[in-house]
Scaffold this motif. Structure first.
Motif, PDB file in Angstrom:
ATOM      1  N   VAL A   8      17.458 -20.330 -27.346  1.00  0.00           N
ATOM      2  CA  VAL A   8      18.318 -20.052 -26.190  1.00  0.00           C
ATOM      3  C   VAL A   8      17.470 -19.694 -24.969  1.00  0.00           C
ATOM      4  O   VAL A   8      17.763 -20.132 -23.848  1.00  0.00           O
ATOM      5  N   ALA A   9      16.406 -18.924 -25.157  1.00  0.00           N
ATOM      6  CA  ALA A   9      15.532 -18.551 -24.032  1.00  0.00           C
ATOM      7  C   ALA A   9      14.961 -19.787 -23.360  1.00  0.00           C
ATOM      8  O   ALA A   9      14.962 -19.901 -22.121  1.00  0.00           O
ATOM      9  N   LEU A  10      14.492 -20.745 -24.151  1.00  0.00           N
ATOM     10  CA  LEU A  10      13.892 -21.956 -23.575  1.00  0.00           C
ATOM     11  C   LEU A  10      14.941 -22.892 -22.990  1.00  0.00           C
ATOM     12  O   LEU A  10      14.724 -23.484 -21.925  1.00  0.00           O
ATOM     13  N   LEU A  11      16.081 -23.028 -23.650  1.00  0.00           N
ATOM     14  CA  LEU A  11      17.129 -23.892 -23.113  1.00  0.00           C
ATOM     15  C   LEU A  11      17.692 -23.324 -21.813  1.00  0.00           C
ATOM     16  O   LEU A  11      18.018 -24.078 -20.889  1.00  0.00           O
ATOM     17  N   THR A  12      17.761 -22.005 -21.716  1.00  0.00           N
ATOM     18  CA  THR A  12      18.200 -21.374 -20.475  1.00  0.00           C
ATOM     19  C   THR A  12      17.193 -21.639 -19.359  1.00  0.00           C
ATOM     20  O   THR A  12      17.580 -21.932 -18.217  1.00  0.00           O
ATOM     21  N   ALA A  13      15.908 -21.534 -19.670  1.00  0.00           N
ATOM     22  CA  ALA A  13      14.863 -21.831 -18.681  1.00  0.00           C
ATOM     23  C   ALA A  13      14.949 -23.292 -18.228  1.00  0.00           C
ATOM     24  O   ALA A  13      14.825 -23.593 -17.032  1.00  0.00           O
ATOM     25  N   ALA A  14      15.194 -24.204 -19.180  1.00  0.00           N
ATOM     26  CA  ALA A  14      15.334 -25.622 -18.836  1.00  0.00           C
ATOM     27  C   ALA A  14      16.541 -25.837 -17.928  1.00  0.00           C
ATOM     28  O   ALA A  14      16.461 -26.565 -16.927  1.00  0.00           O
ATOM     29  N   LYS A  15      17.651 -25.203 -18.262  1.00  0.00           N
ATOM     30  CA  LYS A  15      18.872 -25.343 -17.456  1.00  0.00           C
ATOM     31  C   LYS A  15      18.643 -24.825 -16.037  1.00  0.00           C
ATOM     32  O   LYS A  15      19.035 -25.470 -15.062  1.00  0.00           O
ATOM     33  N   THR A  16      18.009 -23.679 -15.910  1.00  0.00           N
ATOM     34  CA  THR A  16      17.718 -23.102 -14.599  1.00  0.00           C
ATOM     35  C   THR A  16      16.837 -24.043 -13.781  1.00  0.00           C
ATOM     36  O   THR A  16      17.104 -24.296 -12.598  1.00  0.00           O
ATOM     37  N   PHE A  17      15.786 -24.580 -14.401  1.00  0.00           N
ATOM     38  CA  PHE A  17      14.893 -25.519 -13.730  1.00  0.00           C
ATOM     39  C   PHE A  17      15.649 -26.772 -13.280  1.00  0.00           C
ATOM     40  O   PHE A  17      15.532 -27.210 -12.134  1.00  0.00           O
ATOM     41  N   LEU A  18      16.439 -27.338 -14.177  1.00  0.00           N
ATOM     42  CA  LEU A  18      17.146 -28.576 -13.854  1.00  0.00           C
ATOM     43  C   LEU A  18      18.202 -28.358 -12.769  1.00  0.00           C
ATOM     44  O   LEU A  18      18.327 -29.180 -11.853  1.00  0.00           O
ATOM     45  N   GLU A  19      18.960 -27.282 -12.868  1.00  0.00           N
ATOM     46  CA  GLU A  19      19.981 -27.019 -11.850  1.00  0.00           C
ATOM     47  C   GLU A  19      19.357 -26.779 -10.482  1.00  0.00           C
ATOM     48  O   GLU A  19      19.899 -27.209  -9.467  1.00  0.00           O
ATOM     49  N   ALA A  20      18.194 -26.131 -10.439  1.00  0.00           N
ATOM     50  CA  ALA A  20      17.507 -25.886  -9.168  1.00  0.00           C
ATOM     51  C   ALA A  20      16.983 -27.178  -8.549  1.00  0.00           C
ATOM     52  O   ALA A  20      16.684 -27.227  -7.349  1.00  0.00           O
ATOM     53  N   ASN A  21      16.896 -28.230  -9.355  1.00  0.00           N
ATOM     54  CA  ASN A  21      16.371 -29.501  -8.878  1.00  0.00           C
ATOM     55  C   ASN A  21      17.421 -30.608  -8.833  1.00  0.00           C
ATOM     56  O   ASN A  21      17.093 -31.794  -8.875  1.00  0.00           O
ATOM     57  N   GLY A  22      18.694 -30.218  -8.758  1.00  0.00           N
ATOM     58  CA  GLY A  22      19.760 -31.176  -8.515  1.00  0.00           C
ATOM     59  C   GLY A  22      20.356 -31.874  -9.715  1.00  0.00           C
ATOM     60  O   GLY A  22      21.052 -32.874  -9.571  1.00  0.00           O
ATOM     61  N   PHE A  23      20.132 -31.351 -10.929  1.00  0.00           N
ATOM     62  CA  PHE A  23      20.652 -31.999 -12.135  1.00  0.00           C
ATOM     63  C   PHE A  23      21.876 -31.284 -12.711  1.00  0.00           C
ATOM     64  O   PHE A  23      22.205 -31.473 -13.872  1.00  0.00           O
ATOM     65  N   THR A  24      22.552 -30.465 -11.927  1.00  0.00           N
ATOM     66  CA  THR A  24      23.582 -29.554 -12.426  1.00  0.00           C
ATOM     67  C   THR A  24      24.519 -30.165 -13.468  1.00  0.00           C
ATOM     68  O   THR A  24      24.658 -29.648 -14.565  1.00  0.00           O
ATOM     69  N   ASP A  25      25.171 -31.252 -13.158  1.00  0.00           N
ATOM     70  CA  ASP A  25      26.112 -31.862 -14.109  1.00  0.00           C
ATOM     71  C   ASP A  25      25.561 -33.172 -14.677  1.00  0.00           C
ATOM     72  O   ASP A  25      26.317 -34.024 -15.139  1.00  0.00           O
ATOM     73  N   LYS A  26      24.246 -33.293 -14.661  1.00  0.00           N
ATOM     74  CA  LYS A  26      23.606 -34.537 -15.101  1.00  0.00           C
ATOM     75  C   LYS A  26      22.593 -34.265 -16.207  1.00  0.00           C
ATOM     76  O   LYS A  26      21.493 -34.803 -16.204  1.00  0.00           O
ATOM     77  N   ILE A  27      22.970 -33.391 -17.158  1.00  0.00           N
ATOM     78  CA  ILE A  27      22.063 -32.995 -18.229  1.00  0.00           C
ATOM     79  C   ILE A  27      22.684 -33.346 -19.578  1.00  0.00           C
ATOM     80  O   ILE A  27      23.823 -32.973 -19.860  1.00  0.00           O
ATOM     81  N   SER A  28      21.927 -34.036 -20.396  1.00  0.00           N
ATOM     82  CA  SER A  28      22.350 -34.338 -21.761  1.00  0.00           C
ATOM     83  C   SER A  28      21.736 -33.295 -22.694  1.00  0.00           C
ATOM     84  O   SER A  28      20.513 -33.164 -22.774  1.00  0.00           O
ATOM     85  N   TRP A  29      22.607 -32.553 -23.379  1.00  0.00           N
ATOM     86  CA  TRP A  29      22.174 -31.524 -24.324  1.00  0.00           C
ATOM     87  C   TRP A  29      22.376 -32.023 -25.746  1.00  0.00           C
ATOM     88  O   TRP A  29      23.229 -32.880 -26.003  1.00  0.00           O
ATOM     89  N   GLU A  30      21.652 -31.462 -26.673  1.00  0.00           N
ATOM     90  CA  GLU A  30      21.738 -31.846 -28.078  1.00  0.00           C
ATOM     91  C   GLU A  30      23.177 -31.770 -28.593  1.00  0.00           C
ATOM     92  O   GLU A  30      23.885 -30.790 -28.367  1.00  0.00           O
ATOM     93  N   ASN A  31      23.605 -32.840 -29.236  1.00  0.00           N
ATOM     94  CA  ASN A  31      24.911 -32.943 -29.883  1.00  0.00           C
ATOM     95  C   ASN A  31      26.085 -32.712 -28.929  1.00  0.00           C
ATOM     96  O   ASN A  31      27.119 -32.191 -29.307  1.00  0.00           O
TER      97      ASN A  31
END
Length: 142
Positions: A8-31
């Motif tokens: 969860v710590a790493l996935l949260t960091a990934a989400k924060t990074f991606l959202e800050a770079n314009g990927f807010t609703d454009k992320i494919s997560w596992e399953n």
């Protein structure tokens, strides 16, 4: 503390990074269902842990786990790589070796981070960020 907290710590960091770079609703997560929109950027995230190894013995001992987080950034083919370079620079600032991310008291340390060479995959231009991590897990008392 558990290995799921490290995830969860790493996935949260990934989400924060991606959202800050314009990927807010454009992320494919596992399953989770996701269909990329043609002509727009999108990302896919993978958490790949290795099996924990004992560091100490006993019920209250600890185990060390390592593995990697992979973030694939995708842009339409033949659109240049300027945006990709900006994301690479942002990622180098986010996933710095020695930086710690924490969830529910479980700390995860970044060991290294780096990018693959760009490549074409299914009509998308893709570069992959690999973030190597390690974490020490305390065994639960049963």
């Amino acid at each position: 503390m558990a290995d799921t907290d490290a995830e969860v710590a790493l996935l949260t960091a990934a989400k924060t990074f991606l959202e800050a770079n314009g990927f807010t609703d454009k992320i494919s997560w596992e399953n989770a269902g996701f269909d990329p929109t043609e002509g727009t950027q999108w990302a896919i995230v993978f958490f790949v842990p290795n099996q924990p190894e004992p560091v100490t013995l006993g019920v209250q001992g600890s185990d060390r786990q390592n593995g990697f987080l992979q973030i694939d950034l995708n842009i339409p083919q033949d659109t240049g790589s300027g945006a990709m370079r900006a994301w690479q620079n942002a990622a180098r600032q986010t996933f710095v070796a020695g930086k710690t991310f924490t969830e529910a008291g479980q700390a995860v340390v970044i060991v290294s981070a780096g990018w693959t060479q760009g490549r074409n995959v299914d009509n998308w231009f893709r570069k992959s960020l690999t973030v190597v991590f390690r974490t020490d897990l305390t065994r639960a008392i049963i």
